[in-house]
Design an enzyme around this catalytic site. Sequence first.
Site, mmCIF file in Angstrom:
data_model
loop_
_atom_site.group_PDB
_atom_site.id
_atom_site.type_symbol
_atom_site.label_atom_id
_atom_site.label_comp_id
_atom_site.label_asym_id
_atom_site.label_seq_id
_atom_site.Cartn_x
_atom_site.Cartn_y
_atom_site.Cartn_z
ATOM 1 N N LYS A 1 0.825 -1.208 0.000
ATOM 2 C CA LYS A 1 0.000 0.000 0.000
ATOM 3 C C LYS A 1 0.863 1.262 0.000
ATOM 4 O O LYS A 1 0.623 2.185 -0.771
ATOM 5 C CB LYS A 1 -0.948 0.014 1.209
ATOM 6 C CG LYS A 1 -1.919 -1.148 1.231
ATOM 7 C CD LYS A 1 -2.924 -1.040 2.359
ATOM 8 C CE LYS A 1 -2.327 -1.114 3.750
ATOM 9 N NZ LYS A 1 -1.779 -2.432 4.114
ATOM 10 N N ARG B 1 -9.457 0.671 8.854
ATOM 11 C CA ARG B 1 -8.943 -0.659 9.138
ATOM 12 C C ARG B 1 -9.975 -1.527 9.842
ATOM 13 O O ARG B 1 -9.679 -2.674 10.177
ATOM 14 C CB ARG B 1 -7.727 -0.532 10.045
ATOM 15 C CG ARG B 1 -6.410 -0.821 9.346
ATOM 16 C CD ARG B 1 -5.345 -0.752 10.400
ATOM 17 N NE ARG B 1 -4.099 -1.343 10.034
ATOM 18 C CZ ARG B 1 -3.147 -0.713 9.371
ATOM 19 N NH1 ARG B 1 -3.326 0.486 8.886
ATOM 20 N NH2 ARG B 1 -1.998 -1.325 9.167
ATOM 21 N N ARG C 1 12.213 -5.583 5.126
ATOM 22 C CA ARG C 1 12.104 -4.121 4.965
ATOM 23 C C ARG C 1 13.048 -3.402 5.930
ATOM 24 O O ARG C 1 13.195 -3.769 7.089
ATOM 25 C CB ARG C 1 10.672 -3.674 5.224
ATOM 26 C CG ARG C 1 10.540 -2.153 5.305
ATOM 27 C CD ARG C 1 9.151 -1.698 5.081
ATOM 28 N NE ARG C 1 8.240 -2.087 6.150
ATOM 29 C CZ ARG C 1 6.933 -1.820 6.112
ATOM 30 N NH1 ARG C 1 6.402 -1.205 5.088
ATOM 31 N NH2 ARG C 1 6.164 -2.198 7.109
ATOM 32 N N ARG D 1 11.653 -1.776 11.585
ATOM 33 C CA ARG D 1 10.526 -1.432 12.447
ATOM 34 C C ARG D 1 10.276 -2.567 13.427
ATOM 35 O O ARG D 1 10.378 -3.731 13.064
ATOM 36 C CB ARG D 1 9.268 -1.223 11.591
ATOM 37 C CG ARG D 1 9.141 0.174 11.043
ATOM 38 C CD ARG D 1 8.087 0.311 9.974
ATOM 39 N NE ARG D 1 6.785 -0.291 10.270
ATOM 40 C CZ ARG D 1 5.705 -0.155 9.489
ATOM 41 N NH1 ARG D 1 5.782 0.577 8.376
ATOM 42 N NH2 ARG D 1 4.573 -0.740 9.791
ATOM 43 N N ARG E 1 0.049 -9.054 12.977
ATOM 44 C CA ARG E 1 -0.593 -8.091 12.065
ATOM 45 C C ARG E 1 -1.484 -8.808 11.055
ATOM 46 O O ARG E 1 -2.551 -8.321 10.713
ATOM 47 C CB ARG E 1 0.475 -7.267 11.328
ATOM 48 C CG ARG E 1 1.068 -6.171 12.207
ATOM 49 C CD ARG E 1 2.414 -5.755 11.734
ATOM 50 N NE ARG E 1 2.400 -4.943 10.533
ATOM 51 C CZ ARG E 1 3.497 -4.696 9.804
ATOM 52 N NH1 ARG E 1 4.656 -5.200 10.153
ATOM 53 N NH2 ARG E 1 3.414 -3.926 8.745
HETATM 54 P P1 ADP Z 1 1.005 -1.984 7.717
HETATM 55 O O1 ADP Z 1 -0.183 -1.602 6.880
HETATM 56 O O2 ADP Z 1 2.133 -2.468 6.896
HETATM 57 O O3 ADP Z 1 0.669 -2.881 8.874
HETATM 58 P P2 ADP Z 1 1.115 0.722 8.763
HETATM 59 O O4 ADP Z 1 2.327 1.557 8.713
HETATM 60 O O5 ADP Z 1 -0.057 1.103 7.935
HETATM 61 O O6 ADP Z 1 1.620 -0.738 8.419
HETATM 62 O O7 ADP Z 1 0.598 0.611 10.270
HETATM 63 C C1 ADP Z 1 1.437 0.318 11.335
HETATM 64 C C2 ADP Z 1 0.651 0.227 12.637
HETATM 65 O O8 ADP Z 1 -0.002 1.477 12.912
HETATM 66 C C3 ADP Z 1 -0.483 -0.786 12.653
HETATM 67 O O9 ADP Z 1 -0.044 -2.103 12.951
HETATM 68 C C4 ADP Z 1 -1.381 -0.215 13.767
HETATM 69 O O10 ADP Z 1 -0.856 -0.463 15.049
HETATM 70 C C5 ADP Z 1 -1.272 1.271 13.526
HETATM 71 N N1 ADP Z 1 -2.327 1.778 12.632
HETATM 72 C C6 ADP Z 1 -2.163 2.334 11.400
HETATM 73 N N2 ADP Z 1 -3.344 2.703 10.876
HETATM 74 C C7 ADP Z 1 -4.278 2.367 11.801
HETATM 75 C C8 ADP Z 1 -5.704 2.472 11.864
HETATM 76 N N3 ADP Z 1 -6.410 2.991 10.847
HETATM 77 N N4 ADP Z 1 -6.337 2.027 12.983
HETATM 78 C C9 ADP Z 1 -5.662 1.497 13.997
HETATM 79 N N5 ADP Z 1 -4.329 1.354 14.010
HETATM 80 C C10 ADP Z 1 -3.642 1.781 12.930
#
Ligand code: ADP
Length: 223
Positions: free
Chosen positions: A13, A88, A127, A160, A171
Site C-alpha cells: 500500500k 482498518r 524491509r 521497524r 498483524r
Molecule cells: P502496515 O499496513 O504495513 O501494517 P502501517 O504503517 O499502515 O503498516 O501501520 C502500522 C501500525 O499502525 C499498525 O499495525 C497499527 O498499530 C497502527 N495503525 C495504522 N493505521 C491504523 C488504523 N487505521 N487504525 C488502527 N491502528 C492503525
Amino acid sequence: MRIILLGPPGAGKGTQAKLLKENFNLAHISTGDLLRKAVADNTIIGKTVKSYMDKGNLVPDNLVIELLKERLSLQDINCGFILDGFPRNVAQAQVLDKVFRDRNLNIDYVIYLKADAPVIIQRLSGRRVCSKCQANFHITNMPPKKEGICDNCGSHLYQRNDDKVEAIKNRLKVYLKETASLIGYYLKQNKLFEMDANFPAPLVFEKIKNVFSNPTRIVLPDP
Ligand code: ADP
Ligand code: ZN
C-alpha cells in the site's frame, strides 16, 4: 481523485501510494506514518499508541480518527488523496463515510491489493526504513547501495519493531479479524477494484492505472 488502498500489511500500500502521489499529484495520507510521527515526537497520542503498534495491534479508533481528521483539514487534500492504512475496521469506515458525507465528498476507487502470506512475510521481514527521511528499502528486493545506509540522505536504516516475525504474524491475524471485512463493505458500495499484488511494484502500479482508464468494478450479483 480520492482513493482508498485496502489490503494486508505488506501488500504494498505504501509503495503504491508513493507512486500514485508522484504520478497523479495526490496527497498521501498514511495513518501508520501519522502514528509513527506522533511516537517520534513523543506526543500524548504517541506515548499511548507505541505499545499497540510495536505488537502489531490496532491502536484505539478514537486516537487514529483524531489524527486523520487533523490531516484532512490540510489544504493539500483538495487536489485529491490516497488513504493508506485507513479505514482498518468497519467502525472506522463508518466514520469516514460520515466525514465524507458532511463535506460532500466521495471516494472514487477502493483498490484492494491482494497478496499471499509468504510474499507478505518476505517483504516485511526484509524491509528497512531510513531513520531520517523514512525511505523504505528491502535487504534483497530493493537493497540500498551501501548496506544499512539510506541512498537518499546517508542516514542509518533500521527495522521497524512491527516488522519482526512475531509482530508480522500478529498483524496478519489482526488484518483477517478486523480489516478483511471491509472488502465486503466496499463491494456493497460498488467501489471495489481487486488486484493481484504478489507482483513487483511497477507491475502492480500498471494494473492500478488500467483501472483508472478502464474501471470495471466488481459488482455483487443480484440476490
Ligand atoms: P502496515 O499496513 O504495513 O501494517 P502501517 O504503517 O499502515 O503498516 O501501520 C502500522 C501500525 O499502525 C499498525 O499495525 C497499527 O498499530 C497502527 N495503525 C495504522 N493505521 C491504523 C488504523 N487505521 N487504525 C488502527 N491502528 C492503525
Ligand atoms: Zn534517508
